[in-house]
Design a protein around this motif. Sequence first.
Motif, PDB file in Angstrom:
ATOM      1  N   THR A  52       0.814  -1.219   0.000  1.00  0.00           N
ATOM      2  CA  THR A  52       0.000   0.000   0.000  1.00  0.00           C
ATOM      3  C   THR A  52       0.848   1.270   0.000  1.00  0.00           C
ATOM      4  OG1 THR A  52      -0.136  -0.089   2.429  1.00  0.00           O
ATOM      5  CG2 THR A  52      -1.891  -1.163   1.185  1.00  0.00           C
ATOM      6  N   GLN A  53       2.145   1.149   0.220  1.00  0.00           N
ATOM      7  CA  GLN A  53       3.002   2.332   0.242  1.00  0.00           C
ATOM      8  C   GLN A  53       3.386   2.754  -1.180  1.00  0.00           C
ATOM      9  OE1 GLN A  53       6.310   1.337   2.749  1.00  0.00           O
ATOM     10  NE2 GLN A  53       5.191   1.746   4.651  1.00  0.00           N
ATOM     11  N   ALA A  54       3.696   3.993  -1.338  1.00  0.00           N
ATOM     12  CA  ALA A  54       4.143   4.503  -2.642  1.00  0.00           C
ATOM     13  C   ALA A  54       5.518   3.940  -2.976  1.00  0.00           C
ATOM     14  CB  ALA A  54       4.192   6.032  -2.615  1.00  0.00           C
ATOM     15  N   PRO A  55       5.808   3.704  -4.265  1.00  0.00           N
ATOM     16  CA  PRO A  55       7.123   3.161  -4.635  1.00  0.00           C
ATOM     17  C   PRO A  55       8.248   4.142  -4.334  1.00  0.00           C
ATOM     18  CG  PRO A  55       5.872   3.792  -6.589  1.00  0.00           C
ATOM     19  CD  PRO A  55       4.929   3.901  -5.434  1.00  0.00           C
ATOM     20  N   VAL A  56       9.430   3.586  -4.029  1.00  0.00           N
ATOM     21  CA  VAL A  56      10.622   4.386  -3.732  1.00  0.00           C
ATOM     22  C   VAL A  56      11.730   3.959  -4.686  1.00  0.00           C
ATOM     23  CG1 VAL A  56       9.985   4.625  -1.301  1.00  0.00           C
ATOM     24  CG2 VAL A  56      11.427   2.708  -2.012  1.00  0.00           C
ATOM     25  N   PRO A  57      12.773   4.787  -4.870  1.00  0.00           N
ATOM     26  CA  PRO A  57      13.909   4.385  -5.722  1.00  0.00           C
ATOM     27  C   PRO A  57      14.543   3.095  -5.210  1.00  0.00           C
ATOM     28  CG  PRO A  57      14.001   6.722  -5.278  1.00  0.00           C
ATOM     29  CD  PRO A  57      12.915   6.173  -4.387  1.00  0.00           C
TER      30      PRO A  57
END
Length: 299
Positions: A52-57
């Motif tokens: 559910t979290q936003a994608p990160v690098p």
Amino acid sequence: MRRFRFLLSRRWVLFLLTVLALAWVAWRLGEWQFHRLEDRKDRNAIIERNETQAPVPVTDVLGIDAPVSSDEEWTRVTATGTYDVDSTVVVRYRTRDGAAGVDVVVPLVLADGTSLLVDRGWFATDNRGTTPDDVPAPPAGEVEIEGWVRADAAGDSAAVTDFSTRAISSAEIGPAIDREVLEGFVDLRSESPEPEQALAPAQLPDLDNGPHFFYGLQWWFFGALALFGFAYLVYDESRGGRGPVRGSRRQPAAGANAETGGQSERSMPPSTGSMTPVTKDAAGDSRKAAARPNSSGSP
């Protein structure tokens, strides 16, 4: 307590120790299943949170010689780079819905020169030794991908031979393709631009609790059953081993003659007395004439 003195015999002591050992093993196996249930619940909670979290690098999560922790698995990440098609590795023996196939792993070369292993998805095969040349090519040029972080596999199945393996491990694939790769790998979710022929995307794990709860109950039931069985055998032995009903002797048959030892009239032997033959005197003839003496006593 005299009824239970037999418990001090060598046979019963060994029997008791065996039953206690079996009950202890069943208890420990039940606890192991419940521990696995808790681990499964923790894993499911991590997956649900990371999804559910936003994608990160990707470099915020993966690095060189930086193992993927359990809390980082299934984190959504993004990366930009160029696929090194010549270093494609196929992962054998991957079936879906009963169909044979392979997973296709292609290194994505990042801007700093390091590579990220990307499992681009599943490709159906005919089980004839698929090679990297047999699978669809990824998009050419610079590609932006999004996917889920995965931890390396371990064991002999991760060994790489002729660009082929049975499990994905950056520690094994990196030296095999002669590239410096980030530890762990990424299951592809999407890539832009899209390829001419897309592969079947990675399958997310089931988030149910599995059968561990019922397996744990079964093991505890087996342990309790062993103890109950031993207690019943002790009870039965204390009663002389005659079963749950005491004094179950066979009763004499109905109508038996007590004076003749329980024999009925039909089974009594015939009398040993002689019987007088029946004769016919008509016309002075008799069927037993040879047996009847003359009244005068002379022939």
